[in-house]
Write a protein that holds these residues in place. Structure first.
Motif, PDB file in Angstrom:
ATOM      1  N   ASP A  47       0.821  -1.216   0.000  1.00 21.44           N
ATOM      2  CA  ASP A  47       0.000   0.000   0.000  1.00 21.44           C
ATOM      3  C   ASP A  47       0.853   1.263   0.000  1.00 21.44           C
ATOM      4  O   ASP A  47       0.538   2.233  -0.698  1.00 21.44           O
ATOM      5  N   ALA A  50       2.404   1.759  -3.404  1.00 22.72           N
ATOM      6  CA  ALA A  50       1.394   2.115  -4.408  1.00 22.72           C
ATOM      7  C   ALA A  50       0.791   3.491  -4.143  1.00 22.72           C
ATOM      8  O   ALA A  50      -0.053   3.948  -4.919  1.00 22.72           O
ATOM      9  N   ARG A  52      -1.170   4.285  -1.652  1.00 13.83           N
ATOM     10  CA  ARG A  52      -2.484   4.182  -1.004  1.00 13.83           C
ATOM     11  C   ARG A  52      -2.401   4.429   0.501  1.00 13.83           C
ATOM     12  O   ARG A  52      -3.424   4.543   1.166  1.00 13.83           O
ATOM     13  N   SER A  53      -1.192   4.520   1.009  1.00 17.33           N
ATOM     14  CA  SER A  53      -0.973   4.734   2.435  1.00 17.33           C
ATOM     15  C   SER A  53       0.341   5.483   2.579  1.00 17.33           C
ATOM     16  O   SER A  53       1.147   5.515   1.654  1.00 17.33           O
ATOM     17  N   ARG A  54       0.544   6.097   3.739  1.00 20.92           N
ATOM     18  CA  ARG A  54       1.806   6.792   3.957  1.00 20.92           C
ATOM     19  C   ARG A  54       2.332   6.469   5.340  1.00 20.92           C
ATOM     20  O   ARG A  54       1.610   5.959   6.195  1.00 20.92           O
TER      21      ARG A  54
END
Length: 69
Positions: A47, A50, A52-54
């Motif tokens: 994620d 990609a 989609r998260s940090r």
């Protein structure tokens, strides 16, 4: 299961008068948490890569929860 592992399991079961199933169950229970943690970590990494998260720095977390000096 490899023959060597099967033989070791059989020897342990005989020596302790427990079943092979007992030891298989114990091994699964012992390592299930680790396997779940590994899967979760791999999914988080996917994620993050990609987008989609940090991630958050320690300083950000401390500031957000009121622990920053």
């Amino acid at each position: 299961m490899p023959a060597e592992v099967e033989a070791r399991l059989e020897a342990l079961a005989k020596a302790t008068e427990r079943t092979k199933t007992f030891y298989a169950r114990e091994a699964i229970l012992e390592h299930l948490d680790d396997l779940e943690d590994l899967y979760l970590a791999e999914q988080r990494l996917i994620d993050i890569r990609a987008g989609r998260s940090r991630t958050h720095t320690l300083e950000e977390v401390e500031r957000d929860v009121g622990l920053a000096d």
